[in-house]
Structure formats: C-alpha cells, structure tokens
Motif scaffolding. Structure first.
Motif, PDB file in Angstrom:
ATOM      1  N   GLY A  68       0.836  -1.192   0.000  1.00  0.00           N
ATOM      2  CA  GLY A  68       0.000   0.000   0.000  1.00  0.00           C
ATOM      3  C   GLY A  68       0.869   1.240   0.000  1.00  0.00           C
ATOM      4  N   ILE A  69       0.383   2.296  -0.600  1.00  0.00           N
ATOM      5  CA  ILE A  69       1.096   3.569  -0.617  1.00  0.00           C
ATOM      6  C   ILE A  69       0.084   4.683  -0.478  1.00  0.00           C
ATOM      7  CG2 ILE A  69       1.069   3.779  -3.132  1.00  0.00           C
ATOM      8  CD1 ILE A  69       3.904   5.048  -2.860  1.00  0.00           C
ATOM      9  N   ASP A  70       0.489   5.772   0.157  1.00  0.00           N
ATOM     10  CA  ASP A  70      -0.382   6.926   0.283  1.00  0.00           C
ATOM     11  C   ASP A  70       0.468   8.184   0.294  1.00  0.00           C
ATOM     12  OD1 ASP A  70      -3.258   7.684   0.679  1.00  0.00           O
ATOM     13  OD2 ASP A  70      -2.378   8.765   2.362  1.00  0.00           O
ATOM     14  N   ILE A  71      -0.094   9.248  -0.231  1.00  0.00           N
ATOM     15  CA  ILE A  71       0.515  10.571  -0.189  1.00  0.00           C
ATOM     16  C   ILE A  71      -0.574  11.550   0.226  1.00  0.00           C
ATOM     17  CG2 ILE A  71       0.127  10.984  -2.647  1.00  0.00           C
ATOM     18  CD1 ILE A  71       2.761  12.632  -2.619  1.00  0.00           C
ATOM     19  N   ILE A  72      -0.221  12.503   1.064  1.00  0.00           N
ATOM     20  CA  ILE A  72      -1.208  13.467   1.541  1.00  0.00           C
ATOM     21  C   ILE A  72      -0.550  14.828   1.721  1.00  0.00           C
ATOM     22  CG2 ILE A  72      -0.866  12.909   3.976  1.00  0.00           C
ATOM     23  CD1 ILE A  72      -3.934  13.333   4.301  1.00  0.00           C
ATOM     24  N   GLU A  73      -1.338  15.865   1.461  1.00  0.00           N
ATOM     25  CA  GLU A  73      -0.881  17.223   1.711  1.00  0.00           C
ATOM     26  C   GLU A  73      -0.968  17.497   3.210  1.00  0.00           C
ATOM     27  OE1 GLU A  73      -3.834  19.002  -0.835  1.00  0.00           O
ATOM     28  OE2 GLU A  73      -2.239  19.670  -2.195  1.00  0.00           O
ATOM     29  N   ILE A  74       0.091  18.002   3.767  1.00  0.00           N
ATOM     30  CA  ILE A  74       0.104  18.335   5.194  1.00  0.00           C
ATOM     31  C   ILE A  74      -0.988  19.360   5.500  1.00  0.00           C
ATOM     32  CG2 ILE A  74       1.483  19.353   7.045  1.00  0.00           C
ATOM     33  CD1 ILE A  74       3.973  18.141   5.537  1.00  0.00           C
ATOM     34  N   GLU A  75      -1.200  20.283   4.597  1.00  0.00           N
ATOM     35  CA  GLU A  75      -2.212  21.330   4.771  1.00  0.00           C
ATOM     36  C   GLU A  75      -3.613  20.735   4.929  1.00  0.00           C
ATOM     37  OE1 GLU A  75      -3.572  25.224   5.281  1.00  0.00           O
ATOM     38  OE2 GLU A  75      -1.513  24.470   5.273  1.00  0.00           O
ATOM     39  N   ARG A  76      -3.883  19.622   4.276  1.00  0.00           N
ATOM     40  CA  ARG A  76      -5.198  18.976   4.386  1.00  0.00           C
ATOM     41  C   ARG A  76      -5.455  18.511   5.817  1.00  0.00           C
ATOM     42  NH1 ARG A  76      -6.673  13.235   1.821  1.00  0.00           N
ATOM     43  NH2 ARG A  76      -8.617  12.953   2.912  1.00  0.00           N
ATOM     44  N   ILE A  77      -4.442  17.948   6.444  1.00  0.00           N
ATOM     45  CA  ILE A  77      -4.588  17.516   7.842  1.00  0.00           C
ATOM     46  C   ILE A  77      -4.734  18.731   8.751  1.00  0.00           C
ATOM     47  CG2 ILE A  77      -3.419  16.359   9.768  1.00  0.00           C
ATOM     48  CD1 ILE A  77      -4.628  14.445   7.654  1.00  0.00           C
ATOM     49  N   LYS A  78      -3.940  19.759   8.493  1.00  0.00           N
ATOM     50  CA  LYS A  78      -4.030  20.991   9.288  1.00  0.00           C
ATOM     51  C   LYS A  78      -5.445  21.569   9.225  1.00  0.00           C
ATOM     52  CE  LYS A  78      -2.074  25.567   9.911  1.00  0.00           C
ATOM     53  NZ  LYS A  78      -1.221  26.613   9.375  1.00  0.00           N
ATOM     54  N   LYS A  79      -6.022  21.625   8.035  1.00  0.00           N
ATOM     55  CA  LYS A  79      -7.379  22.155   7.876  1.00  0.00           C
ATOM     56  C   LYS A  79      -8.405  21.284   8.592  1.00  0.00           C
ATOM     57  CE  LYS A  79      -6.710  24.682   3.571  1.00  0.00           C
ATOM     58  NZ  LYS A  79      -7.043  24.757   2.140  1.00  0.00           N
ATOM     59  N   SER A  80      -8.231  19.979   8.541  1.00  0.00           N
ATOM     60  CA  SER A  80      -9.161  19.081   9.246  1.00  0.00           C
ATOM     61  C   SER A  80      -9.092  19.298  10.753  1.00  0.00           C
ATOM     62  CB  SER A  80      -8.843  17.623   8.911  1.00  0.00           C
ATOM     63  OG  SER A  80      -9.144  17.355   7.566  1.00  0.00           O
ATOM     64  N   VAL A  81      -7.878  19.474  11.268  1.00  0.00           N
ATOM     65  CA  VAL A  81      -7.710  19.729  12.710  1.00  0.00           C
ATOM     66  C   VAL A  81      -8.340  21.069  13.070  1.00  0.00           C
ATOM     67  CG1 VAL A  81      -6.043  20.141  14.560  1.00  0.00           C
ATOM     68  CG2 VAL A  81      -5.655  18.275  12.922  1.00  0.00           C
ATOM     69  N   GLU A  82      -8.109  22.087  12.251  1.00  0.00           N
ATOM     70  CA  GLU A  82      -8.666  23.412  12.539  1.00  0.00           C
ATOM     71  C   GLU A  82     -10.188  23.413  12.439  1.00  0.00           C
ATOM     72  OE1 GLU A  82      -6.474  25.770   9.723  1.00  0.00           O
ATOM     73  OE2 GLU A  82      -4.785  26.045  11.109  1.00  0.00           O
ATOM     74  N   GLN A  83     -10.737  22.668  11.495  1.00  0.00           N
ATOM     75  CA  GLN A  83     -12.183  22.651  11.302  1.00  0.00           C
ATOM     76  C   GLN A  83     -12.907  21.760  12.307  1.00  0.00           C
ATOM     77  OE1 GLN A  83     -13.400  21.711   7.305  1.00  0.00           O
ATOM     78  NE2 GLN A  83     -15.557  21.946   7.756  1.00  0.00           N
ATOM     79  N   TYR A  84     -12.356  20.572  12.575  1.00  0.00           N
ATOM     80  CA  TYR A  84     -13.063  19.590  13.397  1.00  0.00           C
ATOM     81  C   TYR A  84     -12.444  19.361  14.773  1.00  0.00           C
ATOM     82  CZ  TYR A  84     -15.181  18.661   8.887  1.00  0.00           C
ATOM     83  OH  TYR A  84     -15.827  18.795   7.687  1.00  0.00           O
ATOM     84  N   GLY A  85     -11.245  19.872  15.006  1.00  0.00           N
ATOM     85  CA  GLY A  85     -10.600  19.824  16.307  1.00  0.00           C
ATOM     86  C   GLY A  85     -10.459  18.428  16.886  1.00  0.00           C
ATOM     87  N   ASP A  86     -10.809  18.321  18.159  1.00  0.00           N
ATOM     88  CA  ASP A  86     -10.655  17.059  18.881  1.00  0.00           C
ATOM     89  C   ASP A  86     -11.500  15.928  18.288  1.00  0.00           C
ATOM     90  OD1 ASP A  86      -8.799  18.133  20.614  1.00  0.00           O
ATOM     91  OD2 ASP A  86     -10.232  18.466  22.236  1.00  0.00           O
ATOM     92  N   ASN A  87     -12.631  16.259  17.679  1.00  0.00           N
ATOM     93  CA  ASN A  87     -13.453  15.209  17.057  1.00  0.00           C
ATOM     94  C   ASN A  87     -12.663  14.483  15.980  1.00  0.00           C
ATOM     95  OD1 ASN A  87     -15.725  15.639  18.626  1.00  0.00           O
ATOM     96  ND2 ASN A  87     -16.599  17.118  17.207  1.00  0.00           N
ATOM     97  N   PHE A  88     -11.946  15.231  15.144  1.00  0.00           N
ATOM     98  CA  PHE A  88     -11.117  14.622  14.104  1.00  0.00           C
ATOM     99  C   PHE A  88      -9.953  13.867  14.730  1.00  0.00           C
ATOM    100  CE2 PHE A  88      -7.295  14.988  11.432  1.00  0.00           C
ATOM    101  CZ  PHE A  88      -7.704  14.239  10.341  1.00  0.00           C
TER     102      PHE A  88
END
Length: 124
Positions: free
Chosen positions: A6-26
């Motif tokens: 398996g392989i995956d690539i992700i933008e760091i900014e995408r995780i940052k936005k998820s944390v900022e938008q959903y916080g502890d729930n995410f």
C-alpha cells in the motif's frame, strides 16, 4: 513472500485544515492517545499527524485483501528509540499478524507532502 503493498501521499495542509475545522473530534477519531502525545508535542505537529494518517492509509491498502473489518485506531504508528517508525495493530487487528506476518513501513516528507509505503509480508 509479499502479501500486500500500500502507498499513500497526503498534503500536510489537508490535515491541518481538518484539525482546525473539526478539532478534537477529528483527532480522537483518527489517532490513538500515543500518536497524539507524540505528534502534538512536535514543532511540526501537522507533519507528524499527516505522516501517521498516510501510514494508516498505506497499511489499510496493504492488508485490505486479507482483513476488512477494522477502524482508524486499530492501527497505531509509533517510533522506535532510533526514530524508525513501526506499527502496532490493536483492537480487531490485534491478532492479525500472528507469528507468520509482518508489516514494514517507510515514511517520507517534504515541506508540503507526506508519503508512506507499507508492505505486508510473511516472516522469513
């Protein structure tokens, strides 16, 4: 013998936005307590969170043809003393590896992206 890759690539900014938008729930839906303690105490915390997210995705792809019923927190990414990342399988995956299988991972990052490759193989 390789059983899955398996392989995956992700933008760091995408995780940052998820944390900022959903916080502890995410954070609490995706990451274990150990992963959060490690990542949130780092200078580049979003990079470390993204690396663990990419690793979980890559591992899911590597094992999905052998095991389908598990959640995000059944896969935990930890670092050995030397810094090398390794995998702990928990919950529904706890007994999956048994004595005959192993998961290898390798993670890499740049300023904007994180990638991980996971290989499920038989122990030799």
């Amino acid at each position: 013998m390789i059983l899955g890759i398996g392989i995956d690539i992700i933008e760091i900014e995408r995780i940052k936005k998820s944390v900022e938008q959903y916080g502890d729930n995410f954070l609490n839906r995706i990451f274990t307590k150990t992963e959060l303690e490690y990542s949130l105490n780092k200078k580049n915390k979003f990079q470390h969170l993204a690396a663990r997210f990419a690793a979980k995705e890559a591992i899911t792809k590597a094992i999905s043809s052998h095991h389908k019923s598990f959640g995000w927190k059944d896969i935990e990414i930890v670092n050995l003393v030397n810094g090398m990342p390794t995998v702990n399988l928990l919950g529904k995956l706890k007994d999956f590896l048994g004595n005959d299988k192993i998961i290898h991972i390798s993670m890499s990052h740049s300023d904007h992206y994180v990638t991980c490759v996971a290989i499920l193989s038989l122990k030799t």
